[in-house]
Design an enzyme around this catalytic site. Structure first.
Site, PDB file in Angstrom:
ATOM      1  N   LYS A  34      -2.300  34.963  98.924  1.00  0.00           N
ATOM      2  CA  LYS A  34      -2.030  34.583 100.243  1.00  0.00           C
ATOM      3  C   LYS A  34      -1.013  33.692 100.317  1.00  0.00           C
ATOM      4  CE  LYS A  34      -5.862  31.428 100.796  1.00  0.00           C
ATOM      5  NZ  LYS A  34      -5.148  30.135 100.808  1.00  0.00           N
ATOM      6  N   THR A  35      -1.059  32.453  99.236  1.00  0.00           N
ATOM      7  CA  THR A  35      -0.205  31.622  99.383  1.00  0.00           C
ATOM      8  C   THR A  35       1.384  32.139  99.287  1.00  0.00           C
ATOM      9  OG1 THR A  35      -1.710  30.097  98.392  1.00  0.00           O
ATOM     10  CG2 THR A  35       0.528  29.171  98.439  1.00  0.00           C
ATOM     11  N   GLN A 248     -15.136  33.260 102.342  1.00  0.00           N
ATOM     12  CA  GLN A 248     -15.136  31.990 101.501  1.00  0.00           C
ATOM     13  C   GLN A 248     -15.349  30.930 102.511  1.00  0.00           C
ATOM     14  OE1 GLN A 248     -11.689  31.874  98.373  1.00  0.00           O
ATOM     15  NE2 GLN A 248     -11.164  33.989  99.447  1.00  0.00           N
ATOM     16  N   ARG A 600     -12.876  32.096  91.138  1.00  0.00           N
ATOM     17  CA  ARG A 600     -12.021  31.099  90.320  1.00  0.00           C
ATOM     18  C   ARG A 600     -11.702  31.348  88.902  1.00  0.00           C
ATOM     19  NH1 ARG A 600     -10.240  30.213  94.486  1.00  0.00           N
ATOM     20  NH2 ARG A 600     -11.667  31.867  95.176  1.00  0.00           N
TER      21      ARG A 600
END
Length: 750
Positions: A34-35, A248, A600
């Site tokens: 997404k970044t 999230q 993660r």
């Protein structure tokens, strides 16, 4: 011409990047890039003709903002897009329009500790008994009201709600004390800006026209105030692009409203929805566990997470006899991987629900000689010595700040006692003036002794002197503060280990100031430095390039990734937290928190629990987390080590020396102060090698060929432009030197 921006993107990512006008909802699963999508979309907008000044990108952490800003600059060199956290954006906007809410532009941002002291003063003025409630409960209730955009005059308690009745009485007093001190708490930054945008239609329209393309990252974590700000900036130009994942959303306790993302389509019926479902981070084994867990939540948007990565090792679920065995076994596994060369320390992270759970891990890592970094977010800037020193800068910037003045008026001790302060405070209240103005008029304060009056007048002179030098670099200003107040000298003369650590922390603050000056050369930016130190994020002290094992909470792990993750204490009362018991919304958030921790992990994941655990001073038998029953245990490697010996199957060196250091932050304490020197130096030997400007430190004793001995008061600049202000023993008392000229020589220790 801009086609290179689409290279390497999958179809969904391209769709999101190429969307120009109109609202856009990007549902981005963990590890879905997404970044990259957000930054490439900014670059695409610029390539399609949008001006950099028309684009505003908002996110939630300083690290995320820095990463996005850096990526955009690499994609489109020379373009300066405003990428900021919500709070930094609000703070900057509020400085420009502070008068609209009764503030001046040089307002102070109070941290939680300072805001708590103001609240206690408000409670005293209200003359109420909080029993059975605590100040923290009252503060949380006021924070909730602010996040709901409820002003003091509009607050109405629910019938039969005693805490609400207290809020109604104390909230207006608390807010008035803040305004009188020209200060805000964290919640005010968003509240004030949301109110300004609501009540100043011309300003709102002007900002809407300026920021024609607004991008919001982590939209699932926005509260009502943040939602209102984004909406207000996207009325005339509804080009609002939000990125997030309902699965999230883990900040409900901070006021985050999951409905903001779940109901985005209701706000913008013409929205384009893009789902980023391909995971590039984790193995199939890890992703399967995460997917099975989060499927038990009801409030979510369906996604089908998939990955082209390999199957990888099965996720391990391990039970230990107690938390000591858990910590020692994790340390042993990490040590085995390090000694065999399979992994580096930076590959490992250990997550837990609350900070207190890190202590056994720290002990086990020290015994094993494993170097680690303990991520505690704002802890550095919450240390007393750091808050004390920064308080002087806050007073220089905002003399109306009564709460901060109360902090520094007798710090370090200068003979201004509690009775004197109370009389000054009473005089200030009776005459509707700030505390610093009352101090200036101290001779008019009834019942103030001559000695007290003299000490207060001396303090006012000190503050006025500091204000007079508040035009240089931040490092130079800090140097003057430390020299004039004597704050640092009280630790230099001490052999106490804690005092030496305090000294090291102050040195680190000077380093942070120098780094800030190097990032922002030119005129003094005291407001931005204070803003930066006030709005520290959870992971701002995490060093990604440091070769150390990372210990952090599950909340702090958001947005990060590690090859190997250990997730400990999967037990009822801890994960899920005891506060979520019998509360479906909070239980779902706890499940999302575990989902975040699992996702993660890139290659290996171990989830563990212990049969017995010491917590809050008690040793208790534990109950396995209900979430463990929701995992696909048939696809996992399950191991019960609760009956094993103390090593848990791995051996640790019993007498390994302690080598671990928790976040070493500064040069060794004690580098400043009186030093021994050689006879040649005292004789004025001229054939000495040149001294690197970076060798000089604040407080260092130096020698000048003509002026003799002196002490460095303040430093500024870098490289060939680095300067030092020096106080000499003999007249002239104070001089400023360019260190590259070599006129000064440190008196070196032999």
């Amino acid at each position: 011409m801009a086609e290179h921006l689409l290279e390497g993107l999958n179809a969904a990512q391209r769709e999101a990047v190429c969307h120009i006008d109109g609202p856009l909802l990007i549902l981005a699963g963990p590890g879905s890039g997404k970044t990259r999508v957000v930054t490439h979309r900014i670059a695409w907008l610029l390539a399609q003709g949008a001006c950099a000044q028309q684009i505003l990108a908002l996110t939630f952490t300083n690290k995320a903002a820095e990463e996005m800003r850096g990526r955009v600059e690499r994609l489109v060199p020379g373009e300066s897009v405003w990428v900021s956290t919500y709070h930094r954006f609000a703070a900057r906007l509020l400085r420009q329009h502070a008068n609209l809410v009764g503030l001046a532009e040089n307002y102070t941002i109070y941290d939680t500790d300072a805001a708590g002291r103001v609240l206690r003063r408000a409670i005293q003025r209200a003359k109420v008994d909080l029993t059975p409630f605590s100040p923290d409960q009252l503060r949380s209730a006021i924070s909730w009201a602010k996040n709901q955009l409820i002003l003091p005059e509009d607050y109405e308690p629910r019938p039969g709600h005693p805490l609400g009745t207290l809020v109604k009485r104390i909230y207006p007093i608390y807010q008035k004390l803040l305004l009188d001190s020209n200060a805000t708490d964290f919640d005010d930054l968003l509240l004030h800006v949301a109110i300004i945008l609501r009540d100043a239609p011309e300003l709102r329209a002007s900002l809407d026209q300026r920021y024609r393309y607004v991008l919001v990252d982590e939209y699932q974590d926005t509260n009502l105030a943040q939602y209102a700000i984004a909406r207000a900036l996207s009325v005339d130009y509804p080009n609002l692009a939000v990125t997030g994942d309902p699965d999230q959303s883990i900040y409900g306790w901070r006021g985050a409203n999951l409905k903001n993302i779940l109901e985005f389509e209701k706000d913008y019926p013409q929205v384009r929805v893009v789902r980023l479902e391909q995971n590039y981070r984790s193995t199939k084994s890890i992703l399967a566990v995460a997917d099975a867990l989060i499927a038990h939540n009801v409030k979510r948007k369906q996604k089908r997470l998939f990955t082209d990565n390999g199957q990888g090792k099965p996720v391990r679920l391990v039970t230990y006899a107690d938390h000591y065995e858990e910590a020692r076994d994790i340390a042993a596994q990490i040590l085995d991987a390090l000694q065999s060369g399979r992994r580096r320390a930076r590959d490992f992270a250990v997550f837990y629900r609350v900070n207190a759970l890190s202590l056994p891990l720290e002990r086990a890592f020290r015994e094993a000689g494993i170097v680690y970094q303990l991520i505690q977010g704002v802890e550095f800037f919450q240390r007393k010595e750091i808050r004390d020193v920064l308080a002087y800068l806050q007073i220089i910037y905002n003399p109306r700040d009564d709460e901060t003045l109360l902090r520094v008026i007798n710090t370090p001790a200068r003979g201004i006692g509690r009775t004197t302060i109370e009389r000054l405070n009473d005089f200030a209240i009776a005459n509707s003036m700030s505390l610093v103005d009352a101090a200036r008029d101290c001779r008019q304060v009834p019942e103030l002794t001559k000695r007290a009056t003299a000490q207060v007048a001396k303090f006012v002179k000190l503050i006025d002197g500091l204000v007079s030098v508040a035009h240089g670099s931040i490092e130079e200003m800090l140097g003057h503060v430390l020299a004039e107040t004597g704050y640092k000298r009280q630790f230099e003369a001490s052999d106490d280990e804690e005092d030496q650590q305090r000294l090291a922390n102050i040195e680190e603050l000077l380093t942070a100031a120098r780094e800030f000056d190097e990032r922002y050369p030119g005129p003094s930016r005291l407001d931005e430095f204070l803003e930066e130190t006030s709005l520290v994020g959870d992971t701002d002290d995490w060093e990604a390039e440091s070769d150390r094992v990372t210990l952090m909470t599950l909340h702090a792990s958001k947005g990060l990734e590690f090859p190997v993750v250990f997730l400990i204490a999967a037990e009822e009362g801890l994960l899920p937290h005891e506060r979520s018991r019998d509360k479906l919304d909070q239980l779902e958030e706890e499940r999302r928190l575990l989902f975040v921790g699992i996702t993660r992990a890139e290659e290996e994941l171990q989830i563990s629990r212990a049969d017995k655990r010491d917590f809050r001073g008690q040793r208790k038998m534990t109950i396995p987390s209900q979430f463990l029953m929701e995992l696909p245990r048939g696809e996992m490697e399950i191991e019960d080590r609760s009956g094993f010996g103390s090593s848990g199957g791995y051996s640790l060196p019993p007498s390994e020396p302690v080598r671990a250091q928790v976040r070493p932050r500064a040069k060794e304490a004690g580098t400043a102060g009186i030093r021994l020197t050689t006879a040649a130096e005292l004789a004025g030997e001229t054939c000495l090698p040149p001294v690197d400007p970076d060798e000089f430190t604040q407080g260092m004793v130096i020698r000048h060929a003509q002026l003799g001995l002196g002490r460095v008061t303040a430093l500024s600049g870098s490289g060939a432009e680095r300067t030092a202000t020096v106080d000499f023993i003999a007249p002239p008392a104070r001089r400023k030197f360019n260190l590259a000229d070599g006129e000064l020589r440190p008196i070196k220790q032999r």
